[in-house]
Scaffold this motif. Sequence first.
Motif, PDB file in Angstrom:
ATOM      1  N   SER A   1       0.843  -1.191   0.000  1.00 46.88           N
ATOM      2  CA  SER A   1       0.000   0.000   0.000  1.00 46.88           C
ATOM      3  C   SER A   1       0.876   1.237   0.000  1.00 46.88           C
ATOM      4  O   SER A   1       2.042   1.192   0.391  1.00 46.88           O
ATOM      5  N   LYS A   2       0.301   2.332  -0.457  1.00 43.85           N
ATOM      6  CA  LYS A   2       1.017   3.601  -0.425  1.00 43.85           C
ATOM      7  C   LYS A   2       0.051   4.711  -0.038  1.00 43.85           C
ATOM      8  O   LYS A   2      -1.172   4.553  -0.171  1.00 43.85           O
ATOM      9  N   ALA A   3       0.595   5.779   0.465  1.00 44.69           N
ATOM     10  CA  ALA A   3      -0.232   6.897   0.912  1.00 44.69           C
ATOM     11  C   ALA A   3      -1.035   7.455  -0.258  1.00 44.69           C
ATOM     12  O   ALA A   3      -0.538   7.585  -1.378  1.00 44.69           O
ATOM     13  N   SER A   4      -2.310   7.749   0.000  1.00 46.31           N
ATOM     14  CA  SER A   4      -3.169   8.327  -1.024  1.00 46.31           C
ATOM     15  C   SER A   4      -4.295   9.093  -0.335  1.00 46.31           C
ATOM     16  O   SER A   4      -4.503   8.969   0.874  1.00 46.31           O
ATOM     17  N   ASP A   5      -5.023   9.855  -1.118  1.00 45.58           N
ATOM     18  CA  ASP A   5      -6.193  10.553  -0.573  1.00 45.58           C
ATOM     19  C   ASP A   5      -7.492   9.853  -0.964  1.00 45.58           C
ATOM     20  O   ASP A   5      -8.578  10.419  -0.871  1.00 45.58           O
ATOM     21  N   VAL A   6      -7.387   8.596  -1.402  1.00 45.41           N
ATOM     22  CA  VAL A   6      -8.572   7.827  -1.778  1.00 45.41           C
ATOM     23  C   VAL A   6      -9.439   7.583  -0.547  1.00 45.41           C
ATOM     24  O   VAL A   6      -8.946   7.188   0.509  1.00 45.41           O
ATOM     25  N   GLN A   7     -10.731   7.813  -0.679  1.00 46.42           N
ATOM     26  CA  GLN A   7     -11.679   7.642   0.416  1.00 46.42           C
ATOM     27  C   GLN A   7     -12.698   6.559   0.060  1.00 46.42           C
ATOM     28  O   GLN A   7     -13.209   6.529  -1.060  1.00 46.42           O
ATOM     29  N   GLU A   8     -12.998   5.715   1.026  1.00 50.13           N
ATOM     30  CA  GLU A   8     -14.014   4.676   0.809  1.00 50.13           C
ATOM     31  C   GLU A   8     -15.395   5.322   0.703  1.00 50.13           C
ATOM     32  O   GLU A   8     -15.707   6.261   1.429  1.00 50.13           O
ATOM     33  N   SER A   9     -16.215   4.775  -0.201  1.00 57.48           N
ATOM     34  CA  SER A   9     -17.570   5.300  -0.363  1.00 57.48           C
ATOM     35  C   SER A   9     -18.507   4.201  -0.836  1.00 57.48           C
ATOM     36  O   SER A   9     -18.072   3.145  -1.285  1.00 57.48           O
ATOM     37  N   GLY A  10     -19.797   4.468  -0.720  1.00 56.79           N
ATOM     38  CA  GLY A  10     -20.820   3.579  -1.255  1.00 56.79           C
ATOM     39  C   GLY A  10     -21.436   2.614  -0.278  1.00 56.79           C
ATOM     40  O   GLY A  10     -22.363   1.873  -0.635  1.00 56.79           O
ATOM     41  N   ALA A  11     -20.983   2.602   0.981  1.00 54.61           N
ATOM     42  CA  ALA A  11     -21.524   1.637   1.940  1.00 54.61           C
ATOM     43  C   ALA A  11     -23.030   1.825   2.119  1.00 54.61           C
ATOM     44  O   ALA A  11     -23.772   0.853   2.311  1.00 54.61           O
ATOM     45  N   ASP A  12     -23.498   3.060   2.037  1.00 53.66           N
ATOM     46  CA  ASP A  12     -24.932   3.329   2.222  1.00 53.66           C
ATOM     47  C   ASP A  12     -25.772   2.727   1.105  1.00 53.66           C
ATOM     48  O   ASP A  12     -26.950   2.440   1.285  1.00 53.66           O
TER      49      ASP A  12
ATOM     50  N   ILE B   1     -19.501  -0.785  -2.703  1.00 52.57           N
ATOM     51  CA  ILE B   1     -18.398  -0.035  -2.097  1.00 52.57           C
ATOM     52  C   ILE B   1     -17.225   0.090  -3.053  1.00 52.57           C
ATOM     53  O   ILE B   1     -16.908  -0.835  -3.799  1.00 52.57           O
ATOM     54  N   LYS B   2     -16.557   1.236  -3.000  1.00 50.25           N
ATOM     55  CA  LYS B   2     -15.306   1.426  -3.739  1.00 50.25           C
ATOM     56  C   LYS B   2     -14.360   2.264  -2.876  1.00 50.25           C
ATOM     57  O   LYS B   2     -14.731   2.736  -1.792  1.00 50.25           O
ATOM     58  N   GLY B   3     -13.134   2.414  -3.332  1.00 49.78           N
ATOM     59  CA  GLY B   3     -12.158   3.213  -2.599  1.00 49.78           C
ATOM     60  C   GLY B   3     -11.682   2.558  -1.310  1.00 49.78           C
ATOM     61  O   GLY B   3     -11.292   3.246  -0.366  1.00 49.78           O
ATOM     62  N   ILE B   4     -11.657   1.242  -1.270  1.00 47.88           N
ATOM     63  CA  ILE B   4     -11.297   0.514  -0.048  1.00 47.88           C
ATOM     64  C   ILE B   4      -9.781   0.552   0.145  1.00 47.88           C
ATOM     65  O   ILE B   4      -9.032   0.128  -0.731  1.00 47.88           O
ATOM     66  N   THR B   5      -9.332   1.056   1.275  1.00 44.44           N
ATOM     67  CA  THR B   5      -7.903   1.039   1.607  1.00 44.44           C
ATOM     68  C   THR B   5      -7.631   0.252   2.883  1.00 44.44           C
ATOM     69  O   THR B   5      -6.484  -0.097   3.155  1.00 44.44           O
TER      70      THR B   5
ATOM     71  N   TYR C   1     -21.337  -5.323  -2.021  1.00 45.57           N
ATOM     72  CA  TYR C   1     -21.238  -5.828  -0.650  1.00 45.57           C
ATOM     73  C   TYR C   1     -22.568  -6.323  -0.102  1.00 45.57           C
ATOM     74  O   TYR C   1     -22.615  -7.321   0.611  1.00 45.57           O
ATOM     75  N   GLN C   2     -23.643  -5.637  -0.431  1.00 50.64           N
ATOM     76  CA  GLN C   2     -24.945  -6.052   0.091  1.00 50.64           C
ATOM     77  C   GLN C   2     -25.457  -7.296  -0.631  1.00 50.64           C
ATOM     78  O   GLN C   2     -25.688  -8.333  -0.027  1.00 50.64           O
ATOM     79  N   GLY C   3     -25.615  -7.190  -1.945  1.00 51.16           N
ATOM     80  CA  GLY C   3     -26.268  -8.251  -2.697  1.00 51.16           C
ATOM     81  C   GLY C   3     -25.506  -9.557  -2.717  1.00 51.16           C
ATOM     82  O   GLY C   3     -26.092 -10.636  -2.603  1.00 51.16           O
ATOM     83  N   GLU C   4     -24.182  -9.483  -2.879  1.00 48.93           N
ATOM     84  CA  GLU C   4     -23.379 -10.700  -2.978  1.00 48.93           C
ATOM     85  C   GLU C   4     -22.554 -10.955  -1.720  1.00 48.93           C
ATOM     86  O   GLU C   4     -21.783 -11.915  -1.682  1.00 48.93           O
ATOM     87  N   GLY C   5     -22.730 -10.113  -0.717  1.00 47.68           N
ATOM     88  CA  GLY C   5     -22.009 -10.276   0.542  1.00 47.68           C
ATOM     89  C   GLY C   5     -22.940 -10.549   1.699  1.00 47.68           C
ATOM     90  O   GLY C   5     -23.097 -11.689   2.144  1.00 47.68           O
ATOM     91  N   ILE C   6     -23.615  -9.520   2.173  1.00 47.10           N
ATOM     92  CA  ILE C   6     -24.450  -9.648   3.369  1.00 47.10           C
ATOM     93  C   ILE C   6     -25.574 -10.653   3.161  1.00 47.10           C
ATOM     94  O   ILE C   6     -25.818 -11.512   4.017  1.00 47.10           O
ATOM     95  N   ASN C   7     -26.248 -10.579   2.019  1.00 48.16           N
ATOM     96  CA  ASN C   7     -27.347 -11.521   1.795  1.00 48.16           C
ATOM     97  C   ASN C   7     -26.861 -12.969   1.759  1.00 48.16           C
ATOM     98  O   ASN C   7     -27.529 -13.877   2.261  1.00 48.16           O
ATOM     99  N   MET C   8     -25.703 -13.187   1.170  1.00 45.60           N
ATOM    100  CA  MET C   8     -25.146 -14.534   1.120  1.00 45.60           C
ATOM    101  C   MET C   8     -24.693 -14.999   2.500  1.00 45.60           C
ATOM    102  O   MET C   8     -24.877 -16.166   2.875  1.00 45.60           O
ATOM    103  N   ALA C   9     -24.106 -14.101   3.272  1.00 41.60           N
ATOM    104  CA  ALA C   9     -23.647 -14.463   4.621  1.00 41.60           C
ATOM    105  C   ALA C   9     -24.823 -14.909   5.484  1.00 41.60           C
ATOM    106  O   ALA C   9     -24.727 -15.885   6.233  1.00 41.60           O
TER     107      ALA C   9
ATOM    108  N   LEU D   1      -9.556  -2.976  -4.096  1.00 42.06           N
ATOM    109  CA  LEU D   1      -9.687  -3.092  -5.541  1.00 42.06           C
ATOM    110  C   LEU D   1      -8.389  -2.653  -6.198  1.00 42.06           C
ATOM    111  O   LEU D   1      -7.711  -1.745  -5.698  1.00 42.06           O
ATOM    112  N   PRO D   2      -7.992  -3.316  -7.279  1.00 42.68           N
ATOM    113  CA  PRO D   2      -6.694  -2.982  -7.891  1.00 42.68           C
ATOM    114  C   PRO D   2      -6.670  -1.526  -8.350  1.00 42.68           C
ATOM    115  O   PRO D   2      -7.548  -1.082  -9.088  1.00 42.68           O
TER     116      PRO D   2
END
Length: 297
Positions: A33-44, A48-52, A84-92, A109-110
């Motif tokens: 990993s390297k320092a960046s200003d990328v912020q996670e978003s989309g959880a609501d 989700i994207k921007g996962i660090t 995350y919701q459709g293929e993550g939480i519902n499956m869990a 994400l790459p």
Amino acid sequence: MALAALSGWLFASSFTANAQEIIALYAGTVPNSKASDVQESGADKGVIKGITKPTLEYFKPAPDKASGAAVIIIPGGGYGVVVYQGEGINMAKALAEQGIAAFILKYRLPSDAIMPDKKIGPLQDAQQAIKLVREGAAKWGIDANKIGVMGFSAGGHLASTAATHFEKAYVDNASNTSLRPDFQILIYPVISMRDSLTHGGSHDALLGKNPSQQDLDLFSNELQVRANTPPTYLTHAADDKLVDVDNSIIYFEKLRHLKVPVEMHIYPKGDHGFIFRHPGWMEPLFDWMKINQWIKP
């Protein structure tokens, strides 16, 4: 991937299992990993994207149903988002209802913006997830020999990468914990990075538009199957217009010829993301898990 469909009817499923714990994947610095200003978003929105800071979210089965099996769920999203919701939480929730401890992997994400080598970042997170779950098996009441991976679409590529690249550790593994999943469950998976088969968006996001032949072959998982590849369950729709069903068929053939136990279910119709249109699709999967004694009959 049709994201509207992926936040579809399963969103409001009324399973009784609930998340017990969110676990940081790495105790210290996140590797590669390297320092960046990328912020996670989309959880609501459940996409989700921007996962660090990758995590595992744990769904515990009811004690009277617990089988000792665990599944690390790897949602799809074309290596551009995590559904995350459709293929993550519902499956869990569905897995926990069957007595399976479920861990949703929220993986990096790459991206050149957050990592020096984007092509191995997702695999590092998948390997670390397997390592953490296996090392924590006693704490979670899990059988360390019943830990599988379950991947959807590009998450299926990541799951099959974990299942074919386990002999080389891409994360710190001083304890030499086995990184081999005990089984793999792949749902409309991207398997290949070769032009004739791959999903273009996943290919470009992971490897770039002009990867070397070495990287193309390395991440074309049909070329990486060995006799010790884990037992496999595949399911796909024949009319999938996003990820060609030949990804699953060719992988099935490679596994079969090396005598790796493999079962495949192909629906004639359903297109990509068919799990949101075929509510009974998990029944043969659970039958397969029972036959193989990962869960109770």
